[in-house]
Every structure is written in C-alpha cells, then in structure tokens.
Design a protein around this motif. Structure first.
Motif, PDB file in Angstrom:
ATOM      1  N   GLU A   1      33.576  37.847  44.693  1.00 28.89           N
ATOM      2  CA  GLU A   1      33.946  37.611  43.301  1.00 28.89           C
ATOM      3  C   GLU A   1      35.161  36.687  43.228  1.00 28.89           C
ATOM      4  OE1 GLU A   1      31.899  38.647  41.218  1.00 28.89           O
ATOM      5  OE2 GLU A   1      30.806  40.148  42.386  1.00 28.89           O
ATOM      6  N   PRO A   2      35.406  36.050  42.059  1.00 26.56           N
ATOM      7  CA  PRO A   2      36.553  35.127  41.927  1.00 26.56           C
ATOM      8  C   PRO A   2      37.905  35.778  42.191  1.00 26.56           C
ATOM      9  CG  PRO A   2      34.990  34.833  40.121  1.00 26.56           C
ATOM     10  CD  PRO A   2      34.545  36.040  40.867  1.00 26.56           C
ATOM     11  N   ASP A   3      38.055  37.073  41.895  1.00 24.97           N
ATOM     12  CA  ASP A   3      39.346  37.735  42.088  1.00 24.97           C
ATOM     13  C   ASP A   3      39.532  38.279  43.495  1.00 24.97           C
ATOM     14  OD1 ASP A   3      37.457  39.700  42.020  1.00 24.97           O
ATOM     15  OD2 ASP A   3      38.474  40.961  40.528  1.00 24.97           O
ATOM     16  N   GLY A   4      38.629  37.957  44.437  1.00 26.27           N
ATOM     17  CA  GLY A   4      38.728  38.419  45.819  1.00 26.27           C
ATOM     18  C   GLY A   4      37.961  39.681  46.106  1.00 26.27           C
ATOM     19  N   ALA A   5      37.474  40.360  45.059  1.00 21.13           N
ATOM     20  CA  ALA A   5      36.639  41.538  45.280  1.00 21.13           C
ATOM     21  C   ALA A   5      35.276  41.116  45.826  1.00 21.13           C
ATOM     22  CB  ALA A   5      36.482  42.315  43.971  1.00 21.13           C
ATOM     23  N   VAL A   6      34.537  42.073  46.392  1.00 23.42           N
ATOM     24  CA  VAL A   6      33.202  41.781  46.906  1.00 23.42           C
ATOM     25  C   VAL A   6      32.236  42.834  46.383  1.00 23.42           C
ATOM     26  CG1 VAL A   6      34.033  40.635  49.006  1.00 23.42           C
ATOM     27  CG2 VAL A   6      33.589  43.090  49.030  1.00 23.42           C
TER      28      VAL A   6
ATOM     29  N   ASN B   1      20.957  49.141  46.036  1.00 24.72           N
ATOM     30  CA  ASN B   1      22.096  49.698  45.299  1.00 24.72           C
ATOM     31  C   ASN B   1      23.275  48.738  45.442  1.00 24.72           C
ATOM     32  OD1 ASN B   1      21.179  52.694  44.667  1.00 24.72           O
ATOM     33  ND2 ASN B   1      20.519  52.220  46.759  1.00 24.72           N
ATOM     34  N   ARG B   2      24.160  48.764  44.458  1.00 26.09           N
ATOM     35  CA  ARG B   2      25.285  47.829  44.437  1.00 26.09           C
ATOM     36  C   ARG B   2      26.595  48.582  44.278  1.00 26.09           C
ATOM     37  NH1 ARG B   2      20.904  45.441  42.439  1.00 26.09           N
ATOM     38  NH2 ARG B   2      20.544  43.220  42.859  1.00 26.09           N
ATOM     39  N   LEU B   3      27.593  48.148  45.054  1.00 28.94           N
ATOM     40  CA  LEU B   3      28.947  48.691  44.969  1.00 28.94           C
ATOM     41  C   LEU B   3      29.935  47.534  45.007  1.00 28.94           C
ATOM     42  CD1 LEU B   3      28.786  51.712  47.464  1.00 28.94           C
ATOM     43  CD2 LEU B   3      28.984  51.859  44.973  1.00 28.94           C
ATOM     44  N   THR B   4      31.024  47.648  44.246  1.00 29.97           N
ATOM     45  CA  THR B   4      32.055  46.626  44.231  1.00 29.97           C
ATOM     46  C   THR B   4      33.331  47.183  44.844  1.00 29.97           C
ATOM     47  OG1 THR B   4      31.132  45.574  42.251  1.00 29.97           O
ATOM     48  CG2 THR B   4      33.426  45.084  42.782  1.00 29.97           C
ATOM     49  N   PHE B   5      33.899  46.448  45.824  1.00 26.03           N
ATOM     50  CA  PHE B   5      35.138  46.822  46.485  1.00 26.03           C
ATOM     51  C   PHE B   5      36.249  45.888  46.025  1.00 26.03           C
ATOM     52  CE2 PHE B   5      31.935  48.713  49.068  1.00 26.03           C
ATOM     53  CZ  PHE B   5      32.526  49.790  49.704  1.00 26.03           C
ATOM     54  N   PRO B   6      37.394  46.432  45.559  1.00 27.42           N
ATOM     55  CA  PRO B   6      38.516  45.574  45.156  1.00 27.42           C
ATOM     56  C   PRO B   6      39.022  44.730  46.316  1.00 27.42           C
ATOM     57  CG  PRO B   6      38.829  47.852  44.433  1.00 27.42           C
ATOM     58  CD  PRO B   6      37.667  47.859  45.370  1.00 27.42           C
ATOM     59  N   ALA B   7      39.742  43.668  45.988  1.00 27.27           N
ATOM     60  CA  ALA B   7      40.235  42.749  47.022  1.00 27.27           C
ATOM     61  C   ALA B   7      41.129  43.463  48.026  1.00 27.27           C
ATOM     62  CB  ALA B   7      40.992  41.599  46.366  1.00 27.27           C
ATOM     63  N   GLY B   8      41.878  44.486  47.578  1.00 27.44           N
ATOM     64  CA  GLY B   8      42.767  45.196  48.489  1.00 27.44           C
ATOM     65  C   GLY B   8      42.046  46.018  49.530  1.00 27.44           C
ATOM     66  N   GLU B   9      40.748  46.263  49.349  1.00 28.11           N
ATOM     67  CA  GLU B   9      39.973  47.036  50.314  1.00 28.11           C
ATOM     68  C   GLU B   9      39.137  46.155  51.226  1.00 28.11           C
ATOM     69  OE1 GLU B   9      37.741  49.927  48.162  1.00 28.11           O
ATOM     70  OE2 GLU B   9      39.499  50.737  47.126  1.00 28.11           O
ATOM     71  N   VAL B  10      39.291  44.842  51.095  1.00 27.81           N
ATOM     72  CA  VAL B  10      38.584  43.898  51.965  1.00 27.81           C
ATOM     73  C   VAL B  10      39.483  43.591  53.154  1.00 27.81           C
ATOM     74  CG1 VAL B  10      37.481  41.647  52.148  1.00 27.81           C
ATOM     75  CG2 VAL B  10      37.361  42.938  49.992  1.00 27.81           C
ATOM     76  N   VAL B  11      39.111  44.086  54.346  1.00 26.68           N
ATOM     77  CA  VAL B  11      39.919  43.862  55.541  1.00 26.68           C
ATOM     78  C   VAL B  11      39.848  42.408  55.972  1.00 26.68           C
ATOM     79  CG1 VAL B  11      40.264  44.525  57.949  1.00 26.68           C
ATOM     80  CG2 VAL B  11      39.571  46.240  56.254  1.00 26.68           C
ATOM     81  N   GLY B  12      38.667  41.825  55.955  1.00 31.45           N
ATOM     82  CA  GLY B  12      38.507  40.427  56.337  1.00 31.45           C
ATOM     83  C   GLY B  12      37.083  40.127  56.743  1.00 31.45           C
ATOM     84  N   TRP B  13      36.835  38.847  56.994  1.00 30.04           N
ATOM     85  CA  TRP B  13      35.514  38.373  57.395  1.00 30.04           C
ATOM     86  C   TRP B  13      35.494  38.175  58.897  1.00 30.04           C
ATOM     87  CZ3 TRP B  13      31.599  37.824  53.782  1.00 30.04           C
ATOM     88  CH2 TRP B  13      31.985  37.958  52.452  1.00 30.04           C
TER      89      TRP B  13
END
Length: 500
Positions: free
Chosen positions: A217-222, A174-186
């Motif tokens: 993704e290019p816009d920072g989303a994952v 299954n696939r889900l996309t998280f916006p860049a603002g919800e990415v805490v970090g690596w």
C-alpha cells in the motif's frame, strides 16, 4: 506432400501443406473446402462457450447463488463449472437409494448410504456458498467422490456463523492488512516479505509470505492473500510451526488488546533418521573442559534415569527460549548416562521422549540394571591391536594359569587412555574365549576372567619376561630361523582367522 490453396465454406482462403498420396491429398482438400477455416471455427466455439457461460450465470443468479469474484474470464468460466458440479451433486442427491436386483439392504449398507448422502448434502451446501471463481477452476474435474472426500477431510464445508462474522472462507482467498510497523522487510530480492506478529498468541514471531500474493500500500502497509486451505509457517527465530489459515486469520482479526509475553515454540516431535533436539532447564546444565573440548554436563531430574547425567558437545547446544538449553543430536545417536553404579547407553529417541515429557516429580530411577559392568586395565606392553583394528588381544604371562595364551576383546568396548593403558569393559554375562599355545580353547566367564587377570592386569611386565616377539625388521632371506624355534602364533604366521 504439396501445398494446396483451400477455399473454405466461410469464404476465407488458406494455404495448407498436405501429405500422402495424391488421391488422399485431393480428398483431404475437398473435405477442408466443405468446412469453415480454423479462425472461424474457433470464433464459433468461443461464441458457443460465451453463450453457455451466460446461460449458466443467469441460471445461477436465478437460483440465488452468490456472485463470483475474479477476472471477467475467470468468472464467466467458473459459472459453467459451478453449474456442472451442482448438477452432478443434484443427480446424486435425487438418485435411487438402492441398487436394482438386490435383496434387502443390511444395516451397515444403510448406514453407509446415509453417510454418503450426508457428505453429498454438505458438499452441495458448501459449493452454493463459494464466491471465489478460482476455486471452481481449480476443481473443475472433481467428481462426487472427490468432493465427498474433501468434505470428509474438512477441506470443504459450509460457512459457519463464526466464518461469516469474521469474514473467513475456507474455499477461497482471504485477505489481511499489516501496518507498515509490522513489516520486517523484503527477502530474496523482493520475492517474499517477512511480517511480525504483534498482539498475537504467537507474540514476537514472524511469518514469510510470497510477494506474488502480497500488495504493498502507499503508506507502507501490505495486504496479503492466502487460501483457506493453506498452512502458514510461524517462526520464533529458531523453530517454525505450521499454522492453519483459519487459526492465523482469527488471530489477526481478533488481536489482543496489548502485546503479550514473547512466544517461543517448544521442542518438536522426534523424527527418525533426522537431526532432533530437546530442551532442558538451564539450571540442570553446567560446562566443563575435557581433553581440549568444551562439554555441557546435563543432569537428569524428574527422569526415568533420575540422578544420572550425560556429557554433550557445547557446539551442539544453544540457548533458545529463556531458562532452557536446547540439546541437538544426530541420527542414530546414543547418549552415555553417567553417575550410577554402571554406565548406560540409551538411544536418542528414548532420551528425547524422557526430556520432552519429564515426570511431574522425581521418581524411581531405571539406572539399576541386572548386569554389572566391569573394567580391567592392561599395561600397553601386555596387549596389541589386531590388524583390522576391530579387536584387542591380551597375552597371558608365563606365571599365569595359561602361559602365553591369547584372549580377544571387541574394540567397541575397549578404550586406550592418554597414559597408554587399555581399558577393557564387559558385563557379568560376558564370556571370553582364551586360545592356548597348543591351539586349544578355554571359555571363561566374566568372574573367572577377573580372577585369572587380577594378579597381572594393569602391571608392567617383569624385566626380562617375554611378551611378544617383535615384528621382523629384515627380510626372511637374510636370516635363517629353524622351524622348531618358530612360535605357533597365528598373527606372526599371517593367519588372523585361526586366532579368532
């Protein structure tokens, strides 16, 4: 052993190293010459496999099965595996219902057969809907029994109407996309990514996902991928809970209209042999200093031990969710409950159960127990510790009923205070064995022991009264003490077992 040049039937020549007797090597060389070379044989196998995959793909398409997703090699291989598994289930579905040579079947056997057929039907329907080539490759060695077990455990099922509506698949990725603002970090050098949950039933929590299953993704989303059978660890910062992939997927595709209240996990279940914890209301906790230690005093309300309290090191507490204090304790931990007519010792599992499931309102207390505990203080000059440090001994004074008699008490129920006094604790059912100077033994009940020590326990010896001969400060050879003057004291004689 020797090198042989082999002219294969396919026209290729190869040099091989053969072992054994000369006649065996020549026979082996003739056998190889009659066959194609290894490269040609491998090409033939690949061609046959490709033809088989193509036939299975055409048959699956003709049967109305959905197209598979994955790399070209995965899809080609999975088409054959899917055909084989479905054929295996078809044979079970159309096979005989009874066993030859047996009489009439019992009702239990008929029920078992119906259940087995139902599991097989469910497995067949579920496999007919799976579109992930990787799933078939991972389950290529499955049998009818193993597929039925997957159905029984809920890990293999047909897609429900809700699954189709939201796009979730149990037997696949299954696939889900998280916006860049919800990415805490690596984290861990980019090996995993931490994602924050917003507008979620687990508001403010986070989940960690492996980088190998994440696409940036290019816009920072994952975009993350995860199997339908996975469980994901949702953390509130201090505690983590395993959440099924389906529940996690539904939470993300059906987001709340706006962020809710911050989510905190409650205390986990008790795990024997591990560190455990429970939460208590913050209003029931105060702090105090005792012997240069900071202690948390926890009052027990709506408890089986209503009105009592226990003291706990502040270093083993923390404030986790608002309004509560978390109490941590180690394996084999016992809590000492204070505040009643007597002290209670309760193991950690019982206190954990009491605090994680408090009573709806204050109820009767179990603090009253049938045995009453007593404490007797002894002056430090009247007691001494045994050599192995596991007991204390007290000597009766000359004016007592048993002059110079010795009585022992376990170290675990004794405590020496800063003033030097040693406190002995014992309950109503306790029995003491008093050893008299003539090697006799007198057994005293707790009541009799209290009566025998009430006149002298806790008091210093009268000046000049003999308490115990001090340890020798010089070797025996430098002084000569007649035997009739030596006291029959097993500790001075070096025989502790005789006294105990």
């Amino acid at each position: 052993m020797g090198l042989h040049s082999i002219a294969h039937a396919c026209g290729h020549t190869a040099t091989v190293n053969l072992y054994g007797r000369r006649a065996d090597r020549e026979s082996r060389a003739r056998w190889l010459a009659e066959r194609s070379c290894g490269s040609c044989r491998q090409e033939e196998k690949n061609r046959e496999r490709a033809e088989e995959n193509e036939r299975c793909a055409q048959a699956n398409q003709a049967a109305g099965l959905p197209a598979l997703t994955g790399s070209p090699k995965q899809v080609a291989w999975a088409e054959t595996i899917r055909a084989d598994l479905l054929s295996l289930l078809d044979q079970e579905r159309t096979g005989p219902t009874g066993m030859p040579g047996r009489g009439s079947r019992t009702e239990a056997e008929d029920g078992s057969s119906r259940e087995r057929r139902g599991l097989v039907e469910t497995a067949h329907t579920a496999l007919s809907e799976i579109t992930e080539a990787r799933w078939f490759i991972d389950h290529q060695s499955s049998s009818v029994l193993s597929l039925s077990q997957l159905v029984r455990r809920g890990r293999l099922r047909p897609r429900t109407v809700r699954d189709k509506e939201v796009g979730f698949t149990l037997s696949g990725l299954n696939r889900l996309t998280f916006p860049a603002g919800e990415v805490v970090g690596w984290e861990l050098g980019g090996q995993r990514v931490r994602l924050r949950l917003v507008s979620s039933r687990w508001e403010g929590c986070s989940v960690v996902h492996p980088a190998s299953m994440t696409q940036e993704e290019p816009d920072g989303a994952v975009t993350v991928r995860f199997g339908g059978e996975w469980t994901l660890g949702v953390s509130d910062g201090a505690r983590t809970r395993a959440v099924t992939a389906e529940a996690f997927y539904l939470d993300r595709v059906n987001r709340q209209t706006e962020p809710g209240e911050r989510h905190f996990w409650g205390p986990p279940r008790y795990t024997p042999g591990e560190w455990n914890e429970f939460d208590v209301p913050e209003g029931e906790v105060t702090e105090q200093e005792d012997s240069d230690r900071e202690l948390a005093v926890v009052q027990l309300a709506c408890s089986r031990w209503e009105g009592l309290h226990f003291k706990h090191p502040v270093s083993m507490t923390r404030r986790h969710r608002p309004g509560f204090v978390t109490v941590r304790f180690g394996p084999r931990w016992d809590f000492t409950l204070l505040g009643g007519e007597r002290t209670l010792r309760v193991n950690g599992q019982e206190v954990h159960a009491d605090r994680t499931a408090p009573l709806p309102q204050p109820g009767p207390s179990l603090a009253v127990e049938p045995t009453l505990w007593h404490s007797v203080r002894f002056h430090p000059f009247r007691v001494f510790r045994t050599r192995d440090k596991d007991a204390w001994a007290a000597r009766f004074p000359l004016e007592s009923a048993w002059p110079q008699a010795v009585v022992f008490h376990r170290d675990s129920v004794c405590r020496q205070g800063e003033d030097g006094f040693v406190v002995w604790r014992f309950h109503d059912d306790w029995h003491f064995r008093v050893r008299t100077p003539d090697s006799g033994t007198v057994e005293l009940s707790a009541e009799e022991f209290l009566a025998a020590t009430v006149d002298w326990a806790g008091r210093a010896p009268v000046p000049g009264t003999y308490v115990r001969e001090p340890d020798r400060l010089v070797p025996d050879g430098e002084i000569n003490v007649p035997d009739e003057l030596r006291e029959d004291d097993p500790f001075l004689a070096g025989d502790e077992s005789a006294a105990i």
